[in-house]
Motif scaffolding. Structure first.
Motif, PDB file in Angstrom:
ATOM      1  N   TYR A 146       0.845  -1.193   0.000  1.00  0.00           N
ATOM      2  CA  TYR A 146       0.000   0.000   0.000  1.00  0.00           C
ATOM      3  C   TYR A 146       0.883   1.247   0.000  1.00  0.00           C
ATOM      4  N   SER A 148      -0.380   4.149   1.241  1.00  0.00           N
ATOM      5  CA  SER A 148      -0.769   4.841   2.469  1.00  0.00           C
ATOM      6  C   SER A 148      -0.420   3.987   3.680  1.00  0.00           C
ATOM      7  N   ASN A 150      -1.531   4.266   6.722  1.00  0.00           N
ATOM      8  CA  ASN A 150      -2.705   3.985   7.572  1.00  0.00           C
ATOM      9  C   ASN A 150      -3.434   2.708   7.169  1.00  0.00           C
ATOM     10  N   LEU A 151      -3.304   2.300   5.903  1.00  0.00           N
ATOM     11  CA  LEU A 151      -3.984   1.081   5.449  1.00  0.00           C
ATOM     12  C   LEU A 151      -3.398  -0.172   6.105  1.00  0.00           C
ATOM     13  N   TYR A 152      -2.176  -0.088   6.603  1.00  0.00           N
ATOM     14  CA  TYR A 152      -1.560  -1.241   7.256  1.00  0.00           C
ATOM     15  C   TYR A 152      -2.158  -1.491   8.637  1.00  0.00           C
ATOM     16  N   GLU A 153      -2.892  -0.515   9.155  1.00  0.00           N
ATOM     17  CA  GLU A 153      -3.505  -0.678  10.477  1.00  0.00           C
ATOM     18  C   GLU A 153      -4.481  -1.844  10.498  1.00  0.00           C
ATOM     19  N   ASN A 154      -5.187  -2.063   9.386  1.00  0.00           N
ATOM     20  CA  ASN A 154      -6.154  -3.159   9.322  1.00  0.00           C
ATOM     21  C   ASN A 154      -5.495  -4.488   8.960  1.00  0.00           C
ATOM     22  N   LYS A 155      -4.472  -4.434   8.095  1.00  0.00           N
ATOM     23  CA  LYS A 155      -3.852  -5.664   7.606  1.00  0.00           C
ATOM     24  C   LYS A 155      -2.813  -6.237   8.577  1.00  0.00           C
ATOM     25  N   TYR A 160       1.537  -2.393  13.230  1.00  0.00           N
ATOM     26  CA  TYR A 160       1.244  -0.956  13.089  1.00  0.00           C
ATOM     27  C   TYR A 160       1.282  -0.260  14.450  1.00  0.00           C
TER      28      TYR A 160
END
Length: 438
Positions: A146, A148, A150-155, A160
């Protein structure tokens, strides 16, 4: 004067002359001639303006291409100073851009070949974006790429949050995370802040602890074989020479008094070398045959105090100041083995501060990321960079009377407790950290 400038000047002069004639005919009320010369002057002005604007437009086009990094054009010089300078600037920028792209491609290829996961975050508009991430990093966490952050917060939420807790500053951590709901794995994580006036970056390196251990074990095994070979050769070579000499004397019909003395001295040396070899084998056995720990719930601060009390006479004799900062935590461990490990670390610290006027040894117990950290710190001479990667190798020592197994045994004991023993150099002195699972 250049050709384009000459024509531009002619148009200007013609427009001025036409204007003068038009005004003169206007004074004489010759309207037709006045209108004709006015039109001629106007046409000359338009031609001069068109000529000037064409160069300005070409210059603007080149400057816009440089700004947008569009280097698909192939402009030519046109004997105009403004345009020619713009063309030179364009090709210079194009050359620099191609060089930068080549270096970027080279650096990315080098980083892609690393066996360590690497991610670089870049701060833009008060928000972090992914500047670069190599394939190993994505493979370790089993996540897509990704742009961004911030998208790693979910994955990869655990990862994170750990990075977020570092505040994107310099740090080194060991942590366990579960990837895709699988069994938890241990990782070594390092973050490094890089900042200048304009940009701020955070470099994140990630490596599997299991992989580090495998590499270290392979290196340690190779080094151990070198040490064993060296020790055996140093012991057996002179013994073999002495045995040959004894054999020669024994084959003589008459053994003289001098030969008897030689035999006596040779046997004494062989005996001494044999004992040396037996001691070496005994040291190796201690490292190779470490007993299994008997786990019990114990207070780690009690073990520290017990170890300090055991060495109290030595501390007082060497006038060493003891500083403690101990949080009280319970761990599941073998009390005797942990105490043995601590005593080894304290003995090393005592040796390290022996040449100091002010001698201090500090012990600290704290928690971090669900890990209990027990550290032993001294203000001694420290360990030189050249040997820092060798201090945990079996039989490696810088002391004339050292066995070289103290740190090796300590490391093996902590690893038997599923922990880690790390060394950290200080500005003055050393710090050894023991990491336990809470």
């Amino acid at each position: 004067m250049k050709k384009q400038q000459f024509f531009w000047l002619i148009f200007i002069l013609l427009s001025i002359v036409s204007g003068i004639f038009a005004f003169d005919f206007y004074s004489q009320n010759k309207w037709i001639n006045c209108v004709l010369f006015s039109l001629v002057g106007l046409v000359c002005i338009i031609l001069a303006q068109t000529s000037a604007l064409s160069y300005i437009q070409k210059t603007e086009k080149l400057l816009l291409a440089i700004q947008k990094k569009d280097f698909s054009l192939f402009p030519k010089t046109e004997e105009n100073g403004l345009v020619d300078n713009a063309v030179k600037l364009y090709y210079q920028s194009k050359e620099e851009h191609l060089s930068l792209s080549s270096y970027q491609l080279l650096y990315e290829e080098i980083l892609n070949q690393l066996e360590i996961g690497l991610m670089i975050l870049s701060m833009k508009n008060d928000d972090w974006e992914v500047f670069y991430v190599n394939p190993i990093f994505l493979e370790i966490l089993e996540i897509p790429k990704y742009n961004s952050w911030n998208l790693y917060e979910n994955k990869a939420s655990d990862f994170y949050q750990i990075i977020k807790q570092t505040n994107y500053e310099n740090s080194q951590e060991f942590f366990d995370i579960s990837i895709n709901e699988n069994t938890k794995q241990s990782f070594s994580l390092r973050t490094k802040k890089v900042q200048n006036v304009k940009n701020r970056f955070c470099i994140i390196s990630l490596e599997s602890v299991q992989k580090i251990i495998e590499q270290k074990e392979k290196l340690a095994w190779n080094n151990l074989m070198k040490v064993i070979s060296h020790e055996l050769l140093n012991t057996l070579t002179p013994v073999n020479s002495l045995i040959q000499n004894l054999e020669y004397i024994a084959n003589q019909e008459i053994i003289e008094k001098e030969d008897q003395q030689d035999m006596k001295e040779s046997l004494m040396i062989i005996n001494s070398k044999s004992k040396q070899l037996l001691n070496f084998v005994d040291d190796y056995r201690q490292v190779a045959e470490l007993p299994k720990p008997v786990f019990k719930t114990i207070s780690i601060s009690n073990i520290v105090e017990s170890s300090l009390n055991f060495l109290k006479p030595e501390f007082e004799k060497k006038h060493i100041t003891i500083i403690n900062s101990l949080e009280n935590h319970l761990i599941s461990a073998d009390e005797k083995m942990i105490e043995r490990c601590l005593i080894n670390l304290y003995l090393n610290a005592i040796y390290a501060v022996s040449d100091n006027v002010e001698r201090t040894i500090k012990t600290e117990i704290k928690t971090h990321n669900k890990r209990i950290i027990l550290s032993v710190e001294d203000n001694g001479t420290g360990i030189s960079k050249e040997i820092q990667d060798k201090i945990f190798l079996p039989f490696f020592t810088t002391r004339s009377n050292g066995s070289g197994i103290g740190l090796t045994l300590s490391k093996s004991i902590i690893e038997a407790h599923k922990g880690y023993l790390n060394y950290k150099p200080l500005e003055q002195g050393s710090r050894f950290e023991i990491w336990f699972v809470e």
